[in-house]
Design a protein around this motif. Structure first.
Motif, PDB file in Angstrom:
ATOM      1  N   ALA A  35     -29.237  -4.322  -3.100  1.00 58.12           N
ATOM      2  CA  ALA A  35     -30.285  -4.886  -3.950  1.00 58.12           C
ATOM      3  C   ALA A  35     -31.333  -5.515  -3.049  1.00 58.12           C
ATOM      4  O   ALA A  35     -31.038  -6.437  -2.279  1.00 58.12           O
ATOM      5  CB  ALA A  35     -29.714  -5.932  -4.905  1.00 58.12           C
ATOM      6  N   SER A  62     -31.602  -0.667  -5.285  1.00 58.51           N
ATOM      7  CA  SER A  62     -32.473  -1.201  -6.334  1.00 58.51           C
ATOM      8  C   SER A  62     -33.392  -2.234  -5.719  1.00 58.51           C
ATOM      9  O   SER A  62     -33.151  -2.735  -4.623  1.00 58.51           O
ATOM     10  CB  SER A  62     -31.638  -1.832  -7.455  1.00 58.51           C
ATOM     11  N   THR A  64     -36.034  -5.791  -6.809  1.00 59.69           N
ATOM     12  CA  THR A  64     -36.390  -6.737  -7.853  1.00 59.69           C
ATOM     13  C   THR A  64     -37.100  -7.941  -7.249  1.00 59.69           C
ATOM     14  O   THR A  64     -36.851  -8.312  -6.097  1.00 59.69           O
ATOM     15  CB  THR A  64     -35.141  -7.210  -8.621  1.00 59.69           C
TER      16      THR A  64
END
Length: 336
Positions: A35, A62, A64
């Motif tokens: 992440a 991912s 974010t």
């Protein structure tokens, strides 16, 4: 193919260190589930796109801008998410600003990754930002470390260059204590092509070359200023070496294998109590265990001086309200 499929949160992933950490995690086969977090969305998206364009097989990457999302369910955290060092700055010039970031990171880990098994703090001054993260995270000291290898790898490189040898011919290089201009550069234990450094300093030649005490002192100064030299040469702070060694540390922790360089470790008692500093460590299923560095009288005196400097930086952070007084640490983190 990968050592773990458990989640690794890389904080500061839009930056040069963070994005290289992600690439090294995948290229070295260490972790497949990553992440990427950064508050700077355009840079983060660009870094994530580049990683995806590498087409790593079985990679689950991912990105974010929400720290909580990145940290939730993370087993491992690597954070380079502080302000970078610039030309003319010492690591300590970043102290209070980066300790604010470290305090928030610790709180975020406490809230969203309370079961994290290993946290690596990279941003400077790492000894203090790592300590701040540890105290606020609630984690055990066996689960929180700082990148402390680069001074030792720089020492090995400098000695290899002096004697015109490959770096692997130089063994036992270690700097302990603080990761800054007050680091303790140990000579005890160093060998060059199998010859103890103490014998070399007494006049013995290696590969047709000798080293005087003045030349040794110059190398120590070169190591202490190694980060500044990179900034002067490249126009920015180091990123390839800190990224690679951070991943190597995590690999050793996952495998419970040997890691040849010092790591930042918290000492709860003994002669170096209540600081995080570079020390020799071992990894096991229980985490990281540190040992008190051992050297000759000159080495130990330098380490004690480095410890006093770390205590002064720690106390400055306490006065700024970013850490509670030492006596109150266990109320905030019972694992201390």
């Amino acid at each position: 193919m990968y050592r773990t499929a458990r989640k690794v949160a890389v904080m500061g992933a839009a930056g040069a260190i963070g994005s290289n950490v992600v690439q090294d995690l995948l290229s070295c086969g260490v972790a497949s589930r990553i992440a990427m977090y950064d508050p700077y969305e355009p840079g983060l998206k660009g870094a994530a796109e580049e990683i995806l364009h590498c087409a790593y097989p079985d990679a689950d990457v991912s990105w974010t801008t929400d720290a909580a999302e990145a940290l939730t369910d993370a087993s491992y955290v690597i954070s380079s998410g502080g302000a970078p060092r610039k030309e003319g700055m010492t690591r300590e010039d970043l102290l209070l600003g980066n300790c604010e970031i470290a305090r928030q990171l610790g709180r975020d880990i406490r809230a969203h990754a309370p079961n994290a098994e290993f946290v690596i703090i990279v941003f400077n001054p790492a000894d203090i930002t790592g300590l701040v993260t540890l105290v606020h995270s609630g984690l055990s000291p066996s689960c929180v470390t700082t990148l402390a290898a680069l001074d030792s790898t720089r020492l090995r490189a400098a000695l290899a260059q002096h004697f015109d040898l490959l770096p692997d011919a130089v063994t036992g290089c270690a700097t302990f204590g603080g990761h800054g201009e007050k680091m303790a550069v140990f000579k005890d234990g160093i060998e060059v092509a199998g010859v103890p450094l103490a014998e070399i300093l007494a006049g013995r030649a290696v590969n047709g070359r000798t080293m005087s005490p003045d030349e040794w002192n110059a190398i120590k100064d070169r190591v202490r200023n190694g980060g500044a030299a990179i900034i002067k040469l490249r126009g920015r702070s180091s990123f390839q070496s800190p990224a690679h060694q951070s991943v190597a540390m995590l690999k050793a922790r996952i495998e419970c294998s040997a890691y040849p360089w010092p790591c930042g470790a918290y000492f709860a008692d003994g002669p170096y109590a209540h600081v995080m500093m570079a020390a020799p460590v071992t990894f096991s299923t229980l985490g990281m265990t540190a040992a008190v560095p051992d050297g000759d009288d000159e080495d130990v005196a330098a380490l004690q001086d480095s410890y006093r400097h770390l205590c002064s930086l720690r106390d400055e952070v306490i006065r700024a309200g970013l850490l509670p007084p030492v006596a109150d640490w266990t109320s905030l983190n019972p694992n201390l």
